[in-house]
Scaffold this motif. Sequence first.
Motif, mmCIF file in Angstrom:
data_model
loop_
_atom_site.group_PDB
_atom_site.id
_atom_site.type_symbol
_atom_site.label_atom_id
_atom_site.label_comp_id
_atom_site.label_asym_id
_atom_site.label_seq_id
_atom_site.Cartn_x
_atom_site.Cartn_y
_atom_site.Cartn_z
ATOM 1 N N GLY A 69 -2.946 8.587 -4.058
ATOM 2 C CA GLY A 69 -3.269 7.283 -3.506
ATOM 3 C C GLY A 69 -4.125 7.439 -2.269
ATOM 4 N N PRO A 70 -4.052 6.559 -1.300
ATOM 5 C CA PRO A 70 -3.206 5.365 -1.306
ATOM 6 C C PRO A 70 -3.493 4.409 -2.464
ATOM 7 C CG PRO A 70 -4.129 5.778 0.883
ATOM 8 C CD PRO A 70 -4.769 6.728 -0.035
ATOM 9 N N CYS A 71 -2.429 3.962 -3.112
ATOM 10 C CA CYS A 71 -2.548 2.964 -4.158
ATOM 11 C C CYS A 71 -2.299 1.592 -3.552
ATOM 12 C CB CYS A 71 -1.525 3.220 -5.262
ATOM 13 S SG CYS A 71 -1.806 4.747 -6.157
ATOM 14 N N ARG A 72 -3.236 0.683 -3.817
ATOM 15 C CA ARG A 72 -3.105 -0.648 -3.213
ATOM 16 C C ARG A 72 -2.947 -1.696 -4.299
ATOM 17 N NH1 ARG A 72 -8.381 -0.761 -0.088
ATOM 18 N NH2 ARG A 72 -9.036 0.057 -2.099
ATOM 19 N N SER B 6 -0.844 12.046 -2.465
ATOM 20 C CA SER B 6 -2.294 12.104 -2.281
ATOM 21 C C SER B 6 -3.082 11.674 -3.521
ATOM 22 C CB SER B 6 -2.710 13.506 -1.844
ATOM 23 O OG SER B 6 -2.727 14.363 -2.967
ATOM 24 N N CYS C 213 0.871 -1.161 0.000
ATOM 25 C CA CYS C 213 0.000 0.000 0.000
ATOM 26 C C CYS C 213 0.913 1.218 0.000
ATOM 27 C CB CYS C 213 -0.884 -0.007 1.248
ATOM 28 S SG CYS C 213 -1.801 1.526 1.461
ATOM 29 N N CYS C 214 0.811 2.047 -1.038
ATOM 30 C CA CYS C 214 1.665 3.231 -1.097
ATOM 31 C C CYS C 214 0.833 4.467 -0.765
ATOM 32 C CB CYS C 214 2.280 3.377 -2.478
ATOM 33 S SG CYS C 214 3.398 4.792 -2.574
ATOM 34 N N LYS C 215 1.193 5.146 0.328
ATOM 35 C CA LYS C 215 0.463 6.368 0.667
ATOM 36 C C LYS C 215 1.429 7.546 0.758
ATOM 37 C CE LYS C 215 0.294 5.080 5.568
ATOM 38 N NZ LYS C 215 1.402 5.915 5.972
#
Length: 641
Positions: free
Chosen positions: A52-55, A50, A45-47
């Motif tokens: 993202g967060p891309c999961r 803004s 999970c990349c946070k």
Amino acid sequence: ADPVAATIDTASQEMIARAQKMGIDTVFDRAVQMKPCAIGMQGICCKNCSMGPCRLPLPKGGIEGEDTRKGLCGATANTIAARNFIRMIAGGASAHSDHGRSVAEVFRSAARKETDAYQIKDVNKLLEIAPFLDVAVTVEEDGEVKDRDVDEIAVEVAEKAINEWGKPEGELLYAKRAPEALYEKWKKNGVIPRNIDREIVEIMHRTHMGVDQDYKNLIKQGTRAAIADGWGGSMLATDLQDVLFGTPYPLQSEANLGVMKEDHVNLIVHGHEPVLSEMIVAVCQKPEIVEYAKSKGAKGIQLGGICCTANEILQRHGIPSAATFLQQELAIITGACDAMVVDIQCIMQNLANVAKCFHTKLITTHPIAKMEQDNVIHIEFDEHYALEDADKIVRMAIDNFANRGAEVMIPRQKATQVAGFGVESIKYHLGGTFRGDYYTLNDNIINGRIRGIAGVVGCNNARTRHNEGHIQVVKELIKNDVIVLTTGCNGIACAMEGLLTPEAAAVHCGPGLAEVCETVGIPPVLHLGSCVDNSRILLAATEVVKAGGLGKDICDVPVAGSAPEWMSEKAISIGHYFVASGVYTVFGVTLPTSGAPVFHDYLSKELEKVYGGKWDLEVDPIKHAQLMIAHIDKKRKELGI
Ligand code: BF8
């Protein structure tokens, strides 16, 4: 939570059940009520921006063909997992190193004689570390070599040490304390830290949106920061603490909640920096303070420690360890904790809610670690008024003794422990003047009585049964003649189980290790202190290399590392500097890499080709220990022993 499922420790089971009866929730209940995020757990999970967060969850059944997962910017699962992983290293390294910096600053005050609360206790240790910081211990005068003035050395050591955090050029001086082969390996791979802070800052930069996108390059920086922790911030913390407060030497004490006493003022110190706890210990020993406690109806003052503060004051003063990380709320649930004083790291915010249900005074002391709840008292600890501040805290605990309710219930369980080991005492017990410092240890490894060395360390984690992993891993190792060096909450867990006694050798060890322990009179599990004291394990391994017969580098030695119940970012930093120092390191519970198999394989396979050490994950404690033993056997075979 079912108390028996939550912990193997019966004292803790009693307290969990009691909390539930009283309607107070603990971490064990919260762990049942809230499940962890499956995506975050996998590390994907990349946070960091803004958009993202891309999961990027791993599809069920794994990836067939090309892995096309990507975030909005195109970041792959490997990049995201590597970024998250090295941010954990940054968090852990900064915690250890900032602790080290505080100690270095107090040490500088002491060296400059700006405070009378702290003095230099261990001149030998000061003289031993000075050359590693480029500080001469002798001078040439009139053609004669003379010893330099100790006060002068101390000031220079303090200044040089503090410089290690932010010097503008050069490299981490302590890197040269590693075996030469390891230093050269680091040099060749470009991972010698420049200064401690810089490596941490660079991680934050590289993991910012749109910077470093190559998982190999990211982990390389993680390696540099982890080395700056283990061989830098942590090692300086350990050394300067030893100089200020004394190098530990084996002593006897006790462990578990049963160390608290109903008829005494129970003062619990919890956190990490001995700068505070040393002063509390000193104040509690003052006759007028003991008299004051008696005047309030108590028989005396019972000090107890939690987490690494416990380890620090255990190692140097024999103060009993009251609790591991996961038992901190339970210490208050006894109803007998008159005050709990905390500084930094591993302090649960829920302590304040639990303290509200009892008379316990909860005192925060550090400017960087406050709590929002209004029942928490903040007494900012100032090194220049250290004894006055400590006096105020201790008196507050004593004054609170009379406010206890009827609900005191201290579990009876406690175990004897022998702790206080270190590089120096191992030299004494397993060394010898005959052929080098660690000769007896090496000799017994070569002749096979001791199969190998394991460093088993780290936290508790509420996602796994409290202490079960710690105890099963350690028992399996010593049963197979592997001597264990422990620190952190593993040390406290082993103490609670009675494994830190010489008597444990006959009960739990294989015949070879039992014979060595019985001859020398040491426990099969040697407690080396707090988590910054993992640096002692690095230096002990270096001594083994120096003593000869077991290869030229740490990765040649039959040694393995483990953190069966880890939870903190500090554990990831420790794990990674173990790996970068050539140690095969197995973690329990989980690793935040499972969602990025290529990155995971890089850590658990490829890194070994670079540094000689690698990561592994094994949840089952017996298999976990067996993996370590298999590695030890492989190293023995390579050495032809
Ligand atoms: O530094 S072992 S739970 S107490 S992080 Fe915390 Fe883990 Fe315990 Fe100390 Ni280490």
